[in-house]
Design a protein around this motif. Structure first.
Motif, PDB file in Angstrom:
ATOM      1  N   PRO A 119       0.843  -1.207   0.000  1.00 55.24           N
ATOM      2  CA  PRO A 119       0.000   0.000   0.000  1.00 55.24           C
ATOM      3  C   PRO A 119       0.877   1.257   0.000  1.00 55.24           C
ATOM      4  CG  PRO A 119      -0.761  -1.586   1.640  1.00 55.24           C
ATOM      5  CD  PRO A 119       0.539  -2.116   1.094  1.00 55.24           C
ATOM      6  N   GLY A 120       0.516   2.197  -0.832  1.00 53.95           N
ATOM      7  CA  GLY A 120       1.273   3.436  -0.934  1.00 53.95           C
ATOM      8  C   GLY A 120       2.348   3.408  -2.011  1.00 53.95           C
ATOM      9  N   ASP A 121       2.752   2.214  -2.435  1.00 52.20           N
ATOM     10  CA  ASP A 121       3.801   2.107  -3.457  1.00 52.20           C
ATOM     11  C   ASP A 121       3.348   2.676  -4.805  1.00 52.20           C
ATOM     12  OD1 ASP A 121       5.529   0.971  -1.653  1.00 52.20           O
ATOM     13  OD2 ASP A 121       5.386  -1.069  -2.475  1.00 52.20           O
ATOM     14  N   LEU A 122       2.099   2.436  -5.163  1.00 50.68           N
ATOM     15  CA  LEU A 122       1.619   2.927  -6.461  1.00 50.68           C
ATOM     16  C   LEU A 122       1.644   4.450  -6.510  1.00 50.68           C
ATOM     17  CD1 LEU A 122      -1.322   0.492  -7.294  1.00 50.68           C
ATOM     18  CD2 LEU A 122       0.975   0.557  -8.279  1.00 50.68           C
ATOM     19  N   GLU A 123       1.334   5.080  -5.388  1.00 51.86           N
ATOM     20  CA  GLU A 123       1.383   6.543  -5.340  1.00 51.86           C
ATOM     21  C   GLU A 123       2.824   7.031  -5.517  1.00 51.86           C
ATOM     22  OE1 GLU A 123      -0.270   4.660  -3.100  1.00 51.86           O
ATOM     23  OE2 GLU A 123      -2.342   5.213  -3.539  1.00 51.86           O
ATOM     24  N   GLN A 124       3.771   6.324  -4.917  1.00 53.96           N
ATOM     25  CA  GLN A 124       5.181   6.689  -5.072  1.00 53.96           C
ATOM     26  C   GLN A 124       5.633   6.512  -6.522  1.00 53.96           C
ATOM     27  OE1 GLN A 124       7.294   4.329  -2.188  1.00 53.96           O
ATOM     28  NE2 GLN A 124       7.004   5.846  -0.575  1.00 53.96           N
ATOM     29  N   GLN A 126       3.670   6.643  -9.156  1.00 53.43           N
ATOM     30  CA  GLN A 126       3.023   7.699  -9.928  1.00 53.43           C
ATOM     31  C   GLN A 126       3.755   9.022  -9.759  1.00 53.43           C
ATOM     32  OE1 GLN A 126       0.362   7.306 -12.165  1.00 53.43           O
ATOM     33  NE2 GLN A 126       1.145   9.311 -12.749  1.00 53.43           N
ATOM     34  N   ALA A 127       4.218   9.308  -8.544  1.00 53.26           N
ATOM     35  CA  ALA A 127       4.971  10.547  -8.306  1.00 53.26           C
ATOM     36  C   ALA A 127       6.266  10.545  -9.107  1.00 53.26           C
ATOM     37  CB  ALA A 127       5.268  10.704  -6.812  1.00 53.26           C
ATOM     38  N   ASP A 130       5.421  11.242 -12.693  1.00 58.06           N
ATOM     39  CA  ASP A 130       5.006  12.629 -12.899  1.00 58.06           C
ATOM     40  C   ASP A 130       6.176  13.607 -12.915  1.00 58.06           C
ATOM     41  OD1 ASP A 130       2.387  11.809 -13.070  1.00 58.06           O
ATOM     42  OD2 ASP A 130       1.905  12.298 -10.977  1.00 58.06           O
TER      43      ASP A 130
END
Length: 140
Positions: A119-124, A126-127, A130
């Protein structure tokens, strides 16, 4: 024959494929120049390798151009000629080519579908995606 003409991608700094043992040795050298005895000592707890085994691995890595040796008196000190990021890039590229038929999206899909992503890895991730090219993002 130039290194780029070789059939073995591990023979050139641009295509470096290393075994687990070679990676362990390189991880010691990526921390700084070391002698055979220093590499053996650094790997003693995890590998318990004989001095001759470490010397053989370093000699072979030297023949491939992955490490260079510097003589100080009777002692040889080894240092890497390729960075950890070059090796990662090469080995991940080989993985994508060989296992995922050249499709990096298939690797990402596999990691996500196999619950390899915390959890949270996908956001990292994506960052990172970006970020503009050249700002900590290596697309080469």
């Amino acid at each position: 024959m130039s290194p780029q003409d070789s059939d073995n991608p591990g023979d050139s700094p641009d295509g470096v494929a290393l075994s687990e043992l070679q990676l362990d040795v390189m991880r010691v050298l990526w921390r700084g120049e070391a002698s055979v005895a220093e590499v053996a000592a650094a790997l003693a707890d995890s590998r318990g390798l004989a001095h001759t085994t470490v010397a053989t691995v370093l000699t072979r890595l030297g023949r491939r151009g992955v490490v260079a040796a510097r003589r100080d008196g009777r002692q040889l000190y080894y240092l890497p000629t390729v960075s950890e990021s070059q090796v990662r890039r090469s080995m991940v590229g080989d993985l994508i080519q060989n296992l995922f038929e050249g499709d990096p999206r298939a690797l990402l899909a596999h990691l996500v579908s196999e619950s390899e992503v915390a959890p949270g890895d996908l956001e990292q991730v994506q960052a990172l995606l970006d970020k503009p090219a050249g700002k900590g993002r290596d697309r080469s």
